[in-house]
Design an enzyme around this catalytic site. Sequence first.
Site, PDB file in Angstrom:
ATOM      1  N   SER B  35       0.822  -1.211   0.000  1.00 16.42           N
ATOM      2  CA  SER B  35       0.000   0.000   0.000  1.00 16.42           C
ATOM      3  C   SER B  35       0.858   1.263   0.000  1.00 16.42           C
ATOM      4  O   SER B  35       1.837   1.363   0.734  1.00 16.42           O
ATOM      5  CB  SER B  35      -0.897  -0.006   1.237  1.00 16.42           C
ATOM      6  N   ASN B  83       9.459   8.421   4.551  1.00  8.44           N
ATOM      7  CA  ASN B  83       8.345   9.118   3.921  1.00  8.44           C
ATOM      8  C   ASN B  83       7.365   9.611   4.965  1.00  8.44           C
ATOM      9  O   ASN B  83       7.151   8.972   5.986  1.00  8.44           O
ATOM     10  CB  ASN B  83       7.645   8.231   2.879  1.00  8.44           C
ATOM     11  N   GLY B  86       1.483  11.472   4.626  1.00  9.93           N
ATOM     12  CA  GLY B  86       0.310  11.994   5.329  1.00  9.93           C
ATOM     13  C   GLY B  86      -0.996  11.514   4.718  1.00  9.93           C
ATOM     14  O   GLY B  86      -1.989  12.237   4.722  1.00  9.93           O
ATOM     15  N   ASN B 113      -6.582  -0.833   1.371  1.00  9.38           N
ATOM     16  CA  ASN B 113      -5.992  -0.426   2.634  1.00  9.38           C
ATOM     17  C   ASN B 113      -6.802   0.743   3.179  1.00  9.38           C
ATOM     18  O   ASN B 113      -7.012   1.736   2.486  1.00  9.38           O
ATOM     19  CB  ASN B 113      -4.534  -0.019   2.374  1.00  9.38           C
ATOM     20  N   CYS B 144      -0.053   3.494  10.516  1.00  9.60           N
ATOM     21  CA  CYS B 144       0.562   4.618   9.814  1.00  9.60           C
ATOM     22  C   CYS B 144       1.056   5.627  10.832  1.00  9.60           C
ATOM     23  O   CYS B 144       0.294   6.130  11.642  1.00  9.60           O
ATOM     24  CB  CYS B 144      -0.422   5.275   8.861  1.00  9.60           C
ATOM     25  N   ILE B 205       5.797  -5.683   7.924  1.00  8.12           N
ATOM     26  CA  ILE B 205       5.630  -4.554   8.807  1.00  8.12           C
ATOM     27  C   ILE B 205       5.334  -3.273   8.024  1.00  8.12           C
ATOM     28  O   ILE B 205       5.694  -3.166   6.853  1.00  8.12           O
ATOM     29  CB  ILE B 205       6.909  -4.320   9.662  1.00  8.12           C
ATOM     30  N   THR B 207       6.126   0.947   8.149  1.00  9.38           N
ATOM     31  CA  THR B 207       7.436   1.602   8.249  1.00  9.38           C
ATOM     32  C   THR B 207       7.864   1.836   9.697  1.00  9.38           C
ATOM     33  O   THR B 207       7.038   1.952  10.594  1.00  9.38           O
ATOM     34  CB  THR B 207       7.392   2.951   7.517  1.00  9.38           C
ATOM     35  N   GLY B 258      11.436  -4.089   2.944  1.00 11.65           N
ATOM     36  CA  GLY B 258      12.759  -4.143   2.336  1.00 11.65           C
ATOM     37  C   GLY B 258      13.005  -5.223   1.314  1.00 11.65           C
ATOM     38  O   GLY B 258      14.149  -5.467   0.932  1.00 11.65           O
ATOM     39  N   GLY B 279       7.306  -2.994  -1.646  1.00 14.51           N
ATOM     40  CA  GLY B 279       6.993  -1.563  -1.613  1.00 14.51           C
ATOM     41  C   GLY B 279       8.037  -0.719  -2.300  1.00 14.51           C
ATOM     42  O   GLY B 279       8.064  -0.575  -3.526  1.00 14.51           O
TER      43      GLY B 279
HETATM   44  C1  LIG Z   1       5.849   6.280  -0.081  1.00 20.35           C
HETATM   45  C2  LIG Z   1       5.196   5.258   0.810  1.00 20.35           C
HETATM   46  C3  LIG Z   1       3.837   5.365   1.097  1.00 20.35           C
HETATM   47  C4  LIG Z   1       3.209   4.428   1.914  1.00 20.35           C
HETATM   48  N1  LIG Z   1       1.870   4.542   2.174  1.00 20.35           N
HETATM   49  C5  LIG Z   1       1.243   3.614   2.956  1.00 20.35           C
HETATM   50  C6  LIG Z   1      -0.166   3.673   3.175  1.00 20.35           C
HETATM   51  O1  LIG Z   1      -0.880   4.543   2.657  1.00 20.35           O
HETATM   52  N2  LIG Z   1      -0.734   2.729   3.987  1.00 20.35           N
HETATM   53  C7  LIG Z   1       0.010   1.725   4.569  1.00 20.35           C
HETATM   54  O2  LIG Z   1      -0.548   0.892   5.280  1.00 20.35           O
HETATM   55  N3  LIG Z   1       1.342   1.633   4.327  1.00 20.35           N
HETATM   56  C8  LIG Z   1       1.966   2.553   3.560  1.00 20.35           C
HETATM   57  N4  LIG Z   1       3.333   2.443   3.317  1.00 20.35           N
HETATM   58  C9  LIG Z   1       4.094   1.325   3.925  1.00 20.35           C
HETATM   59  C10 LIG Z   1       4.294   0.184   2.930  1.00 20.35           C
HETATM   60  O3  LIG Z   1       3.060  -0.361   2.528  1.00 20.35           O
HETATM   61  C11 LIG Z   1       5.181  -0.924   3.535  1.00 20.35           C
HETATM   62  O4  LIG Z   1       4.554  -1.438   4.686  1.00 20.35           O
HETATM   63  C12 LIG Z   1       6.570  -0.423   3.931  1.00 20.35           C
HETATM   64  O5  LIG Z   1       7.040   0.523   3.022  1.00 20.35           O
HETATM   65  C13 LIG Z   1       7.607  -1.547   4.058  1.00 20.35           C
HETATM   66  O6  LIG Z   1       7.839  -2.208   2.840  1.00 20.35           O
HETATM   67  P1  LIG Z   1       9.047  -1.824   1.809  1.00 20.35           P
HETATM   68  O7  LIG Z   1      10.294  -1.736   2.621  1.00 20.35           O
HETATM   69  O8  LIG Z   1       9.044  -2.904   0.794  1.00 20.35           O
HETATM   70  O9  LIG Z   1       8.682  -0.489   1.241  1.00 20.35           O
HETATM   71  C14 LIG Z   1       3.968   3.369   2.483  1.00 20.35           C
HETATM   72  C15 LIG Z   1       5.339   3.270   2.186  1.00 20.35           C
HETATM   73  C16 LIG Z   1       5.964   4.188   1.354  1.00 20.35           C
HETATM   74  C17 LIG Z   1       7.428   4.043   1.057  1.00 20.35           C
END
Ligand SMILES: Cc1cc2nc3c(=O)[nH]c(=O)nc-3n(C[C@H](O)[C@H](O)[C@H](O)COP(=O)(O)O)c2cc1C
Lengths: 267, 329
Positions: B35, B83, B86, B113, B144, B205, B207, B258, B279
Site C-alpha cells: 500500500s 516518507n 500523510g 488499505n 501509519c 511490517i 514503516t 525491504g 513496496g
Molecule cells: C511512499 C510510501 C507510502 C506508503 N503509504 C502507505 C499507506 O498509505 N498505507 C500503509 O498501510 N502503508 C503505507 N506504506 C508502507 C508500505 O506499505 C510498507 O509497509 C513499507 O514501506 C515496508 O515495505 P518496503 O520496505 O518494501 O517499502 C507506504 C510506504 C511508502 C514508502
Amino acid sequence: MPSVEKALVIRHREIVPYYYELEFIAPSIAQEVLPGQFVNIRVSNSLDPLLRRPFSIYNVDKKLGSITVFYKVVGRGTELLSLMPIQKRLDVMGPLGRPFSIPGNINRAYLIGGGVGIAPLVYLARVLTDSDIKVKVLMGASTAGFICGRDMFDQLGVNYLISTDDGSEGLKGKVTDLFEQQLFLQDCDYIYACGPEPMLAKITRLALDNGIDGEISLEGRMACGVGACLGCSHPVLKDGNRSYAKICSDGPVFRIGEMLLHNGDVR
Amino acid sequence: MNTTDRKARKKSRITPDLRVNLGGIILNNPITVASGTFGYGMEYEPFMDIASLGAVIVKGTTLEPRAGNPPPRICETPSGMLNAIGLENPGVKAFINQHLPVLRSRKTTVIVNIAGNTVEEYAELARTLDGQSGIAGLELNISCPNVKQGGLQFGTDPVMVQELVAAVKSQTSLPVMAKLSPNVTDIVAIARAAERGGADCLSLINTLLGMAIDIENRKPFLANTFGGLSGPAIKPVALRMVYQVASEVPLPIMGMGGITDTRDVIEFLMAGATAVSIGTANFVNPLVTQEVLAGLRDYMEQNQITSVQELIGAALPQGLPKKGSAELT
Ligand SMILES: Cc1cc2nc3c(=O)[nH]c(=O)nc-3n(C[C@H](O)[C@H](O)[C@H](O)COP(=O)(O)O)c2cc1C
Ligand SMILES: Cc1cc2nc3c(=O)[nH]c(=O)nc-3n(C[C@H](O)[C@H](O)[C@H](O)COP(=O)(O)OP(=O)(O)OC[C@H]3O[C@@H](n4cnc5c(N)ncnc54)[C@H](O)[C@@H]3O)c2cc1C
Ligand code: FES
C-alpha cells in the site's frame, strides 16, 4: 509509454569542472521523448544509494536512438554517475512527466534558464525552431565558465543572452534581471523557464505582471517518478484552494501562475 | 552438465503451484505490492500486466479526501528512505467511483488499505466498501505513523487493536487483514490482539519511525519532522518480526519490509509469511515484481518444490502454529 532500458553509454565527459554531458543509447525512450520530459537513472547497481535520480533531456538523436543529459555533480548520486565509463550499461527509466506544450498561437518565445536549468531548454529550442517559432534564450550562471549549451544554441542559430553573478560575461546579475531588462522590447508572447524555485517565482511574477503566458519546469525530491508514491507533491492553488500536484506526473512542467512557489513574491 | 543430468532434469520438470490462501483471500501467487507504493495500479501498467500480481494493495483510503503533508515528504537514507506522505488520497467515494472500476476491468485481485481517525471511521469505511464488487479483502492500516490521532495510538495498544478489528469485522463480509506497526516493544502481543478481534490474516511490517536533519538549516529535513523508514535497510527487522509472529500466532501473514529480490521473498516465506508485499523496491526497479515472480518459479523448479506451501514457515523450528492457516481451501 515509459519503459526501462539498459542503455549503452557512448559519450561521457566533463565539460567544465563538475558539469557533465552523458549520452547513451535508449531507442524506445529516444523515440518517444518530448522536451520537458525526464528520465530516472539508477546511478549504481547496489542498494545504496537506493533511489533513481531524475534528469531532464538535453538532446535527442532519434536516428541513433540516443539521449543526452547534462548534469552537475552535487552529491553522492551524481558523483557516482560521473564515474560511469563509456561502453557500460546504464539503467534508465523514461520518458517520464508532462512535456512542455507548444501552443499553436505563439510566434516568439523566451527560454529562460538558470544554472543546469538550461538543460531541458536546449532540446526545446530545437523543437520550437523546427516549428518556426522564434526563440530567444536567456541564461544565467554564477560565472562565465559555467554557461552551458551555447554550442548547441549556436548550431541551431538561436539568439542567446547571458547573465553572470560575477559579471564575467553578459549582464552582471541574475537571469531574472535579464528578463526584466528585455521586457520593454515586447518581442515575446510565451515563456519557458527552468531553474531554482526562487528564480521561477520571480519569473512568474514578472510574466504575470506583463500579461505573458508560459510554462515553468520544477524540481523536487522524487521516489517513484510515475505518480505512485505521492512523494513529490508540490503546493498548487486550485480554484482558490491549496492542494498538491505531483511534480513527476502532473509536471515537471506547469503553467505559469499555477504553482505556489517558495521564496518568491508570487501570491 | 552431462546428457544424463540434463535428461534427468527434464524428466522431473515440474510446474510449481504458486497459489496461496491468505485467510480467505485467494492469491494466484504470493507476490503483491504494498500500500502507498503502487498508487492504484495504473501508474505501473506501462511496465507490466498488473493482473499478473498476486494482489494490488491500493493506497491508504480514508472516508474524506486528504491533502497530505507539506513537502518535503521524502528523504533518501542509507539503503532506504523516509516518507511522510500523510495519507494523501481522494477519499473512499472517489476510490469507488474512479479507481475501483478500472482495477475491476483489469481483473486484478484488489486489497483495499483503509485508515481512519476513530473506530467509527474504520467501521464506516468497511461498511461503505462491503457491497462493492472487485475487492478481495481489506487491510487495516492501524500503523501509519504520520497522521496524528490515528496511526500510532491504535497500532500500539492491544486493547484498541482488538476493538478496532472487531468493529471492522462486524461491518463487512470481506476478509480482514490487520497491518501491524513495528514501532512497538512486543509485536506478538499486538498480533494476538488482532487475532482476538477476529482478524483473518495479518500484514507486517509498516514503516519504522525515523527522521533526518538538514544540517545546513539546522532543522528536521521532513516538513512533518518524523517519517516512516522503508526499503532494504529495514529488512532484517521485518524478517525478525514475521518470524516471531508466525511462531506464535496461527494467522496467515503477508510479510513485507525491504524486499528487493527473489532471495528476500524466499526468506520471508521461510520465516512464516504466506505471501509477501513489495513496496519501496518498485521505485528502484519497476519490474521487480515480475523478476521475483519468475525467480521464485525458477527456484521452485530447480529445487523440485511443487507448491509454495512447502516453503512457508520452513525455517521455523516448530513449523507454523496450529490451525493449518496456510492450507488452500
Ligand atoms: C511512499 C510510501 C507510502 C506508503 N503509504 C502507505 C499507506 O498509505 N498505507 C500503509 O498501510 N502503508 C503505507 N506504506 C508502507 C508500505 O506499505 C510498507 O509497509 C513499507 O514501506 C515496508 O515495505 P518496503 O520496505 O518494501 O517499502 C507506504 C510506504 C511508502 C514508502
Ligand atoms: C524533473 C527533474 C529534472 C532534473 N534535471 C536535471 C538535469 O538535467 N541536470 C542536473 O544536473 N540536475 C537535474 N535535476 C536535479 C538532479 O536530479 C539532482 O541534482 C540529483 O538527483 C542529485 O543527486 P545526488 O545524489 O548527487 O545529490 P544528493 O543531494 O546526495 O541526493 C540526495 C537525494 O535528494 C535528491 N535530490 C537532491 N537534489 C535534488 C534536486 N535538485 N532535484 C530533485 N532531487 C534532488 C536526490 O535525487 C536523492 O534522492 C533534475 C531534477 C528533476 C526533479
Ligand atoms: S515521485 Fe512518486 S509520485 Fe512523484
